[in-house]
Design an enzyme around this catalytic site. Structure first.
Site, PDB file in Angstrom:
ATOM      1  N   GLU A 120      96.036  -7.928  58.939  1.00  0.00           N
ATOM      2  CA  GLU A 120      95.348  -7.964  57.633  1.00  0.00           C
ATOM      3  C   GLU A 120      95.418  -9.417  57.142  1.00  0.00           C
ATOM      4  OE1 GLU A 120      97.344  -5.759  54.549  1.00  0.00           O
ATOM      5  OE2 GLU A 120      95.613  -5.724  53.224  1.00  0.00           O
ATOM      6  N   HIS A 136      94.153  -1.640  59.002  1.00  0.00           N
ATOM      7  CA  HIS A 136      93.239  -2.772  58.846  1.00  0.00           C
ATOM      8  C   HIS A 136      92.764  -3.352  60.171  1.00  0.00           C
ATOM      9  CE1 HIS A 136      93.595  -2.866  54.509  1.00  0.00           C
ATOM     10  NE2 HIS A 136      94.917  -2.780  54.632  1.00  0.00           N
TER      11      HIS A 136
END
Ligand SMILES: O=c1[nH]cnc2c1ncn2[C@@H]1O[C@H](CO)[C@@H](O)[C@H]1O
Ligand SMILES: [Zn+2]
Length: 482
Positions: free
Chosen positions: A328, A353
């Protein structure tokens, strides 16, 4: 000659389309009717932007267009569409300021204003240091003369939404600082035991309203407390989840249920991670029906990277399933970026993510070979300063390659989004190809169940239930009602 060129071109385009997520699905006649409707409205939105780029909402900050979303017919259809599961959401970030403001109207809530706002339920003024005076919220409302103003002041602390995001959040530091403050502010309110139980029940209610049938919630498992100051250990927090889930599925038998991913802070030392994992093993033994696995959370660029906890994480990996946040970040080639290597090598079932994944061709292959779900949260990535114009979000690459994407919403309450439909809408119109259609939406919904932590039988049942409600949605669909 030209016709040969054109047929080659058509074939190439078609072959590539088939590689996209859902590109191989065949729609039934009825589904085609739904598809024609949603695509008619999608084309209107995309094509308007194509000719008027400055008015293409998705290239601007989410806060600048969020209030307009509800008028989109694509959004309205997506909201009604069965979407399966939400697999990436965080405990206290799901229900936003309107819900939180209602809690401030409950008895026994104290407040103290210093640089921040401190809130705590208690049967006497809390014995917590604060550079101000602890007062009952109810008493302030009785005496302040302007409740609207007081409430507006309070509400600001329950949301990241502002009118001028570019000025307030020039970088990830500012957005994450405000984001962390949000949790610091709401935690003492939500961890009052009776509130915690009701809160998660209400979370499930909101998801069900958004046509979600199953949820996996990540929680730091904060200690719950009573009015007299009694505190419980985190196992009680997990049991409170179980209680709320049991009550909810009893009240709404069409709902499949929910599970817990224990996801405490990554900004700790090895000893603490060792303790986390000890608790994870206890959870697996004591609340097996809801325990899904383990993750580490917090602003990834600030660490610690997974590699720091290697001995602990390797030792527990046969016993505990991992669902790590990884990649992320915008910082290519850093220790944060490297978390993707470790998350995959440690056998993560899904990645949170995986935003940086397209920069790692070998890891892209690992994701395919090991069938690792990618939990993508587009709105979160814009609000938390990874990407502005979502046409540049790497989700489009994942979709193009047909990777196992599941869409989720991370902390929708913190940015005043609905539980998940807005994330689907932004991904479908702002990120995905113009020509990606209902097949992609169906594949995303199916993926959310396929990559869930439900076990064999329960997963099969959930998929069956989903198919029934999908068919029902398609059967009753009426384009004119949008
Ligand atoms: O997108 C995210 N990445 C990493 N950590 C997150 C994200 N969203 C929420 N949290 C973390 O979850 C905790 C509450 O359970 C918050 O403290 C926050 O640090
Ligand atoms: Zn997250």
């Amino acid at each position: 000659d030209l016709s040969e060129y054109k047929s080659k071109r058509d074939k190439l385009i078609q072959d590539e389309y088939r590689l996209t997520l859902g590109g191989n699905i065949n729609l039934t006649e009825k589904e085609t009717i739904v598809n024609n409707c949603i695509m008619k409205y999608k084309f209107l939105e995309v094509d308007y932007g194509f000719t008027n780029p400055k008015y293409f909402n998705f290239s601007h900050h989410y806060f600048s267009y969020k209030e307009k979303i509800r008028y989109s017919k694509v959004y309205q259809i997506i909201k009604d569409m069965p979407k399966g599961a939400a697999l990436h959401v965080h405990d206290m970030g799901i229900l936003g300021p309107d819900y939180l403001m209602n809690i401030t109207y409950m008895d026994n809530l104290y407040v103290c204003f210093d640089r921040n706002v401190n809130l705590k339920f208690s049967n006497k003024p809390p014995n917590i240091p604060c550079d101000g005076e602890w007062q009952l919220v109810s008493k302030i409302r009785d005496t302040c003369g302007n409740i609207t103003k007081f409430d507006a002041k309070l509400r600001k602390h329950f949301s990241l939404v502002v009118e001028n995001p570019d000025i307030v959040y020039p970088s990830i530091t500012e957005s994450w600082n405000t984001f962390m403050n949000y949790f610091v502010t709401v935690a003492p309110m939500l961890t009052y035991r009776p509130i915690w139980e009701q809160y998660f029940y209400d979370v499930l209610y909101k998801f069900r309203e958004n046509n979600i049938m199953y949820v996996e919630v990540r929680s730091i498992l904060p200690k719950l407390y009573e009015l007299d100051g009694t505190e419980y250990d985190p196992l009680i927090t997990a049991k409170a989840y179980r209680k709320a889930i049991t009550r909810f599925t009893k009240d709404y038998p069409d709902f499949v249920g929910a599970k817990l991913i224990y996801a405490p802070s990554r900004q700790v030392d090895n000893v603490t991670v060792e303790e986390y994992l000890k608790l994870a093993k206890i959870l697996k033994k004591d609340v097996p029906e809801i325990f899904a696995g383990f993750d580490l959370v917090g602003q990834e660029d600030l660490g610690s990277p997974l590699i720091e906890f290697l001995p602990q994480l390797v030792a527990a990996r046969d016993e505990i399933n991992y669902f790590f946040h990884a990649g992320e970040t915008d910082w290519y080639g850093t220790s944060t970026d490297d978390n993707l290597f470790d998350a995959i090598l440690l056998g993560a079932k899904r990645l949170g993510h995986a935003y940086a994944l397209p920069k790692h061709p070998l890891l892209m292959k690992e994701v395919i070979n090991n069938d690792i779900g990618l939990e993508v949260n587009v709105i979160s990535n814009t609000v938390l300063s990874l990407v502005r114009d979502v046409r540049n979000h790497p989700l489009n690459i994942f979709l193009a390659h047909g990777l196992p994407v599941v869409l989720s919403s991370d902390d929708p309450g913190a940015w005043e989004a609905d539980p998940i439909s807005e994330d689907y809408y932004v991904a479908f119109v702002g990120v995905a190809s113009r020509v990606s259609d209902l097949r992609m939406l169906k594949a995303l919904a199916m993926n959310s169940l396929k990559y869930s932590a439900l076990d064999g039988n329960n997963k099969a049942n959930a998929i069956k239930k989903f198919t029934v409600s999908w068919n029902d949605f398609v059967e009753k669909f009426n384009c004119a009602s949008y």
